[in-house]
Each structure stands twice: as C-alpha cells, then as structure tokens.
Design a protein around this motif. Sequence first.
Motif, short mmCIF file in Angstrom:
data_model
loop_
_atom_site.label_atom_id
_atom_site.label_comp_id
_atom_site.label_asym_id
_atom_site.label_seq_id
_atom_site.Cartn_x
_atom_site.Cartn_y
_atom_site.Cartn_z
N UNK A 1 22.66 -57.35 -10.26
CA UNK A 1 22.83 -56.02 -9.72
C UNK A 1 21.46 -55.39 -9.47
N UNK A 2 21.28 -54.89 -8.28
CA UNK A 2 20.02 -54.24 -7.92
C UNK A 2 20.04 -52.81 -8.43
N UNK A 3 18.98 -52.41 -9.08
CA UNK A 3 18.83 -51.03 -9.51
C UNK A 3 18.03 -50.27 -8.46
N UNK A 22 13.03 -44.94 -1.97
CA UNK A 22 14.03 -45.67 -2.73
C UNK A 22 13.36 -46.89 -3.33
N UNK A 23 13.20 -46.87 -4.63
CA UNK A 23 12.56 -47.98 -5.33
C UNK A 23 13.63 -48.94 -5.84
N UNK A 24 13.46 -50.21 -5.51
CA UNK A 24 14.43 -51.23 -5.92
C UNK A 24 13.86 -52.11 -7.03
N UNK A 25 14.76 -52.60 -7.88
CA UNK A 25 14.32 -53.43 -9.00
C UNK A 25 13.99 -54.85 -8.55
N UNK A 26 14.54 -55.26 -7.42
CA UNK A 26 14.25 -56.59 -6.88
C UNK A 26 14.09 -56.48 -5.37
N UNK A 27 13.53 -57.51 -4.78
CA UNK A 27 13.32 -57.52 -3.34
C UNK A 27 14.34 -58.43 -2.66
N UNK A 28 14.28 -58.44 -1.33
CA UNK A 28 15.09 -59.41 -0.60
C UNK A 28 16.39 -58.89 -0.03
N UNK A 29 16.58 -57.59 -0.02
CA UNK A 29 17.82 -57.02 0.49
C UNK A 29 17.59 -56.19 1.74
N UNK A 30 18.51 -56.28 2.66
CA UNK A 30 18.59 -55.29 3.72
C UNK A 30 19.05 -53.98 3.09
N UNK A 31 18.37 -52.90 3.45
CA UNK A 31 18.60 -51.63 2.76
C UNK A 31 19.10 -50.56 3.73
N UNK A 32 20.08 -49.82 3.29
CA UNK A 32 20.63 -48.76 4.11
C UNK A 32 20.46 -47.40 3.46
N UNK A 33 20.48 -46.39 4.31
CA UNK A 33 20.54 -45.00 3.86
C UNK A 33 21.85 -44.40 4.35
N UNK A 34 22.51 -43.70 3.46
CA UNK A 34 23.74 -42.98 3.77
C UNK A 34 23.59 -41.55 3.27
N UNK A 35 24.47 -40.68 3.73
CA UNK A 35 24.46 -39.32 3.23
C UNK A 35 25.88 -38.80 3.14
N UNK A 36 26.05 -37.83 2.26
CA UNK A 36 27.36 -37.21 2.08
C UNK A 36 27.19 -35.72 1.90
N UNK A 37 27.76 -34.98 2.84
CA UNK A 37 27.75 -33.53 2.78
C UNK A 37 29.01 -33.05 2.04
N UNK A 110 25.07 -52.18 -4.20
CA UNK A 110 24.37 -51.36 -5.19
C UNK A 110 23.94 -50.05 -4.54
N UNK A 111 24.07 -48.98 -5.31
CA UNK A 111 23.76 -47.64 -4.82
C UNK A 111 22.84 -46.92 -5.79
N UNK A 112 21.98 -46.09 -5.24
CA UNK A 112 21.18 -45.21 -6.07
C UNK A 112 21.99 -44.01 -6.50
N UNK A 113 21.36 -43.13 -7.26
CA UNK A 113 22.07 -41.96 -7.79
C UNK A 113 22.15 -40.82 -6.78
#
Length: 121
Positions: A1-3, A22-37, A110-113
């Motif tokens: 699990x990526x943190x 966005x700091x990740x605990x491991x590398x190698x992933x395509x990363x997305x940004x989402x938002x929720x209003x 995996x999602x950030x907070x």
Amino acid sequence: QVQLVESGGGLVQAGDSLRLSCAASVSGYTMGWFRQAPGKEREFVAVISWRDSSTYYSDSVKGRFTVSRDNAKNTVYLQMNSLKPEDTAVYYCAAYYTGSSVYDSGNYASWGQGTQVTVSS
C-alpha cells in the motif's frame, strides 16, 4: 500500500495561485489529483504518468493547472493558477492501480488524506 501525504492547501483570493504537493512512500505509480466540493461527488482534476510524465487534465482546469512530478523525491505537484471560487474543494492525490481509465477514481488504490483549498471571491 502506497502512503500519500498532501500539503499546500489554504485560503486564497480569486486569481491567486497555490501549489499542492503529494509525497509518496514509494515510486513507480501514475498519480492523479481529484477534488471534492461540499455536496458534490469526487471529480478528476489531473493525472501524470509514471512512464513518460504525460499529463491529462479535466476541461475545468486545463490551461490553469499544471501537474508535475519529481521522481527523485517521490513527490507530485499540482500548480494551480488563476484560481476561481468554484475550485474550492478538498484536493486528494491518489496512486493509480489498475483499470482502463485514469479518469475513474475507482481505479486508484491509495489515497492521501486530502488538503483543503478555499478560494474567496
């Protein structure tokens, strides 16, 4: 699990800029940004590929937001310019896992907070 840990949100005025990290605990992933209003579903904002750093954006942010990554630091950034009140939301970064679409939040494992971005008019 990526943190994942986001930072950089805040309260700004319309027209201002912010940079989210966005700091990740491991590398190698395509990363997305989402938002929720408030009262709305989570929506896709931007994505950056691990393999070639290609990027894709939602129509609502195209030309104003830029996603980038520093693989040496395992960090992804979202530079947000010309912010509008409708950009107000909690912003999340996420690690893409599987599936045919990088626009679908269900394909991210995996999602950030989340970090709050508030744009006043």
